[in-house]
Design an enzyme around this catalytic site. Sequence first.
Site, PDB file in Angstrom:
ATOM      1  N   SER A  45       0.857  -1.182   0.000  1.00 11.27           N
ATOM      2  CA  SER A  45       0.000   0.000   0.000  1.00 11.27           C
ATOM      3  C   SER A  45       0.891   1.230   0.000  1.00 11.27           C
ATOM      4  CB  SER A  45      -0.853  -0.010   1.275  1.00 11.27           C
ATOM      5  OG  SER A  45      -1.504   1.227   1.467  1.00 11.27           O
ATOM      6  N   TYR A  62      -2.156  -1.084  10.279  1.00 16.47           N
ATOM      7  CA  TYR A  62      -2.142  -1.318   8.823  1.00 16.47           C
ATOM      8  C   TYR A  62      -0.795  -0.884   8.233  1.00 16.47           C
ATOM      9  CZ  TYR A  62      -4.016  -1.033   4.004  1.00 16.47           C
ATOM     10  OH  TYR A  62      -4.254  -1.172   2.657  1.00 16.47           O
TER      11      TYR A  62
HETATM   12  P1  NAD Z   1     -11.661  -5.540  -0.252  1.00 18.38           P
HETATM   13  O1  NAD Z   1     -12.143  -5.488   1.146  1.00 18.38           O
HETATM   14  O2  NAD Z   1     -12.621  -5.323  -1.362  1.00 18.38           O
HETATM   15  O3  NAD Z   1     -10.912  -6.922  -0.527  1.00 18.38           O
HETATM   16  C1  NAD Z   1     -10.185  -7.598   0.450  1.00 18.38           C
HETATM   17  C2  NAD Z   1     -10.509  -9.066   0.325  1.00 18.38           C
HETATM   18  O4  NAD Z   1      -9.688  -9.811   1.227  1.00 18.38           O
HETATM   19  C3  NAD Z   1     -11.975  -9.379   0.689  1.00 18.38           C
HETATM   20  O5  NAD Z   1     -12.580 -10.121  -0.355  1.00 18.38           O
HETATM   21  C4  NAD Z   1     -11.861 -10.186   1.970  1.00 18.38           C
HETATM   22  O6  NAD Z   1     -12.867 -11.170   2.122  1.00 18.38           O
HETATM   23  C5  NAD Z   1     -10.493 -10.821   1.809  1.00 18.38           C
HETATM   24  N1  NAD Z   1      -9.927 -11.257   3.081  1.00 18.38           N
HETATM   25  C6  NAD Z   1      -9.904 -10.572   4.253  1.00 18.38           C
HETATM   26  N2  NAD Z   1      -9.334 -11.311   5.209  1.00 18.38           N
HETATM   27  C7  NAD Z   1      -8.954 -12.485   4.616  1.00 18.38           C
HETATM   28  C8  NAD Z   1      -8.328 -13.654   5.089  1.00 18.38           C
HETATM   29  N3  NAD Z   1      -7.943 -13.772   6.365  1.00 18.38           N
HETATM   30  N4  NAD Z   1      -8.108 -14.664   4.224  1.00 18.38           N
HETATM   31  C9  NAD Z   1      -8.503 -14.568   2.920  1.00 18.38           C
HETATM   32  N5  NAD Z   1      -9.105 -13.487   2.421  1.00 18.38           N
HETATM   33  C10 NAD Z   1      -9.342 -12.455   3.266  1.00 18.38           C
HETATM   34  O7  NAD Z   1     -10.515  -4.457  -0.320  1.00 18.38           O
HETATM   35  P2  NAD Z   1      -9.478  -4.068  -1.460  1.00 18.38           P
HETATM   36  O8  NAD Z   1      -9.415  -2.619  -1.446  1.00 18.38           O
HETATM   37  O9  NAD Z   1      -9.741  -4.786  -2.720  1.00 18.38           O
HETATM   38  O10 NAD Z   1      -8.134  -4.610  -0.795  1.00 18.38           O
HETATM   39  C11 NAD Z   1      -7.281  -5.534  -1.399  1.00 18.38           C
HETATM   40  C12 NAD Z   1      -5.877  -5.283  -0.924  1.00 18.38           C
HETATM   41  O11 NAD Z   1      -5.452  -4.001  -1.381  1.00 18.38           O
HETATM   42  C13 NAD Z   1      -5.715  -5.267   0.595  1.00 18.38           C
HETATM   43  O12 NAD Z   1      -4.497  -5.889   0.947  1.00 18.38           O
HETATM   44  C14 NAD Z   1      -5.665  -3.796   0.913  1.00 18.38           C
HETATM   45  O13 NAD Z   1      -4.955  -3.545   2.102  1.00 18.38           O
HETATM   46  C15 NAD Z   1      -4.911  -3.285  -0.305  1.00 18.38           C
HETATM   47  N6  NAD Z   1      -5.047  -1.862  -0.557  1.00 18.38           N
HETATM   48  C16 NAD Z   1      -6.271  -1.311  -0.815  1.00 18.38           C
HETATM   49  C17 NAD Z   1      -6.360   0.047  -1.059  1.00 18.38           C
HETATM   50  C18 NAD Z   1      -7.668   0.740  -1.352  1.00 18.38           C
HETATM   51  O14 NAD Z   1      -7.723   1.968  -1.355  1.00 18.38           O
HETATM   52  N7  NAD Z   1      -8.749   0.013  -1.617  1.00 18.38           N
HETATM   53  C19 NAD Z   1      -5.200   0.835  -1.051  1.00 18.38           C
HETATM   54  C20 NAD Z   1      -3.982   0.231  -0.800  1.00 18.38           C
HETATM   55  C21 NAD Z   1      -3.919  -1.119  -0.555  1.00 18.38           C
END
Ligand code: NAD
Length: 248
Positions: free
Chosen positions: A141, A154
Amino acid sequence: MHGKAGLVTGAAGGIGRACAIRLAAEGAAVVVADLESARDGGEETAAEIRDAGGRAEFFACDVANEQDNVALVAHVVERFGTLDFAHNNAGIGVHKLLADTEADEFDRVIAVNLRGTFLGMKYQIRQMLRGGGGSIVNTSSNAGLRGVRLLSAYTASKHGIVGLTKNGAIEYAEEGIRVNAVCPGAIMTSLMSGISPQRQQEILRPQAMRRPGDPAEVAAAVAWLCSDDASFVTGIAMPVDAGSVAGW
Ligand code: NAD
């Protein structure tokens, strides 16, 4: 990606779903991994890929659980014969000031984001060593490259993922395994839409383009890092963030 197979965790929605769809569109067979509680979303991702003519199936797994990581890798190999790429993307966050964060909240974020990535890499690398190489992409991230207010646990976990990425890269480069990370800025997923509009504005402020990203914009970077087009790239933490870490 034709002839290649791999896995994407957290692929029931958001960035993971977009990555699974993009990798499959480029010809890869993809195991869509997510929690059992997210099965509906995971099955939907896999069905969307199959409907478009691709190869995909859902596999329930908790990335914080060691045996689930063993089973996930074994499943990809059993179903598709090889593990060429792995995208460790599952993640969670807690929005609180550091001193207000409970120890068990901190532990949970570390367990999923950091321990989950470590366990994933451990068994993916063991398989890739047997298979003659591969490419791992971890989702860190912007918060893996700088502090982000109200996201201490985080931020710590995402900095840790960058560390694991670098170590994986240097320890297995000679065996043909590349390990990289993407560092997204604010991307429009449930992770973002689940927080208050005011908090969303705060997170968006550093992004020079002044807009949230689309999950497909992260998927493009992930697909490139997974592919042989990135054959000379390992150990990087690539911002995909509309200029956020460039300064503001
Ligand atoms: P999201 O919540 O849509 O997706 C996250 C997914 O991870 C969900 O489907 C959830 O069920 C799954 N998950 C959670 N805990 C889990 C576990 N223990 N085992 C297996 N699956 C699990 O969110 P997103 O934004 O798509 O996030 C995806 C990744 O991107 C994450 O690592 C998040 O930290 C990172 N990220 C997101 C953003 C943003 O702005 N959306 C920015 C930077 C990084």
